[in-house]
Enzyme design. Structure first.
Site, PDB file in Angstrom:
ATOM      1  CB  SER A 105      -1.143  -0.020   1.103  1.00 46.80           C
ATOM      2  OG  SER A 105      -2.268  -0.776   0.931  1.00 46.80           O
ATOM      3  CE  LYS A 108      -3.778   1.287  -1.034  1.00 45.56           C
ATOM      4  NZ  LYS A 108      -4.535   0.946   0.257  1.00 45.56           N
ATOM      5  CE1 TYR A 231      -3.676  -0.405  -4.645  1.00 44.72           C
ATOM      6  CE2 TYR A 231      -4.620  -2.194  -4.668  1.00 44.72           C
ATOM      7  CZ  TYR A 231      -3.998  -1.259  -4.121  1.00 44.72           C
ATOM      8  OH  TYR A 231      -4.120  -1.323  -2.590  1.00 44.72           O
ATOM      9  CE1 TYR A 283      -3.772  -0.265   4.602  1.00 42.94           C
ATOM     10  CE2 TYR A 283      -1.922  -0.844   6.276  1.00 42.94           C
ATOM     11  CZ  TYR A 283      -2.454  -1.145   5.009  1.00 42.94           C
ATOM     12  OH  TYR A 283      -1.917  -1.482   4.106  1.00 42.94           O
ATOM     13  CB  VAL A 301      -0.134  -5.787   4.392  1.00 37.74           C
ATOM     14  CG1 VAL A 301      -1.572  -5.157   4.731  1.00 37.74           C
ATOM     15  CG2 VAL A 301      -0.523  -5.883   2.897  1.00 37.74           C
TER      16      VAL A 301
END
Length: 359
Positions: A105, A108, A231, A283, A301
């Site tokens: 992530s 991103k 992605y 998160y 993660v």
């Protein structure tokens, strides 16, 4: 006539004041230099704190690897690394700094930066959104409730939509844009971890559903299945902790890589990226993190976390054992200790005791 003299005197005052504040001989400038000298950690202090922190947490066994992506469960759980990179490109490191893992992530952030750079901050705000959703990072409910709007770029649905915004008319053109952005931030050529990519691509049905739901509200800007695959592929890019710290240092340096000196994105872009990281970077525990550390950060993660000290340092830590929210336990604790010991929290403000005494 009197007013004219008053205006001239006022203008003269403004000019002299501006001169005082803009020259090195001004009292304000001298005070700021002294303050910076006392608050910026010295190299020996950084090395000492880094070593102490690594030794404190190297044997911590709490948490477990992410296992919903089968390949992530195979990463050696005892791997642990911490890296700090300063504005001069100097690298401070401890542990398994060369161990490779997938960026997940954290990617991103880089696609968000590229989207802002290409389309502008207003376009990203309008087409994706920048507020926390108040729901889980992979929530479909948030999409339904908001009809695809206000889905920030650091949750899965928003990240997929952000990826779909990037320049490129074909899958291949968009991927070239994505991987080049990651290369430029890290300052070297990166590669995809093919086993992780294949593992995620075989288990990403939920992300495919998110993209379809976003598309039903006309909030996707390229073919949804291809956007999901792009992605998924970007999340599988392999990095080590030095790469991650370099990415963070590039953001801390206003978008210019401190080693290669390449301008990856503009300072204005970074100024929009960091607030989203501050509010949505870890998160469901983003608020807890920011409350205790005060720095924009992003986790993945895969076990990595990067934190940005604007104008100063990029900090990264890696350990694959995660907490319930999906954040590395050792990485969180290590970065928190480093920030506290080196006084890097920008919200830690000491009162000025050098002024005139109170009457």
């Amino acid at each position: 006539m009197k007013n004219q003299f008053i205006n001239r005197d006022f203008i003269a005052l403004l000019v002299s004041t501006a001169f005082l504040f803009s020259t090195n001989t001004g009292a304000f400038a001298q005070t700021e230099k002294k303050r910076a000298a006392t608050t910026t950690p010295q190299k020996g202090q950084i090395e000492s704190v880094l070593k102490e922190t690594y030794n404190k947490y190297k044997d911590l066994k709490e948490g477990k690897n992410a296992d919903y992506i089968p390949e992530l469960a195979k990463v050696p759980s005892d791997q642990f690394a911490i890296v700090i990179i300063g504005p001069d490109g100097h690298v401070y490191s401890q542990g398994d700094v060369d161990a490779l893992y997938s960026i997940q992530s954290i990617s991103k952030v880089l696609t968000l930066a590229r989207a802002i750079e290409e389309s502008g901050a207003k376009a990203v705000q309008d087409k994706i959104g920048v507020d926390p959703t108040g729901e889980r990072f992979n929530s479909a409910l948030a999409i339904e409730q908001n009809k695809g709007k206000e889905i920030n770029p650091l949750v899965n649905a928003g990240a997929i939509a952000t990826t779909s915004m990037l320049k490129g008319n074909t899958y291949e053109e968009k991927w070239k844009n994505i991987i080049q952005t990651h290369n430029d931030f890290a300052g070297r050529k990166l590669e995809v971890n093919e086993p992780v990519y294949k593992s995620e691509a075989a288990t990403n049905q939920h992300n495919q559903a998110l993209a379809s739901l976003m598309n039903s509200f006309e909030r996707m800007y390229f073919d949804p299945p291809k956007s999901v695959d792009l992605y998924t592929k970007q999340c599988a890019i392999n990095i080590n902790t030095k790469d991650l710290a370099m990415i963070a240092a590039t953001l801390a340096n206003g978008g210019t890589n401190p080693v290669t000196k390449k301008k990856v994105v503009s300072p204005q872009t970074v100024a929009h990226v960091l607030p989203v990281m501050a509010t949505c970077g870890l998160y469901d525990d983003s608020g807890i993190w920011f409350y205790n550390v005060g720095l924009p950060a992003k986790s993945g993660v895969g076990g990595g976390i990067m934190a940005i000290v604007p104008g100063q340092y990029g900090i990264a830590a890696f350990s694959p054992r995660l907490d319930e929210a999906g954040n590395s336990i050792r990485a969180q604790r290590a970065i928190t200790d480093i920030v506290n010991k080196l006084n890097l929290n920008p919200y830690l403000i000491h009162s000025n005791t050098s002024g005139a005494a109170k009457k």
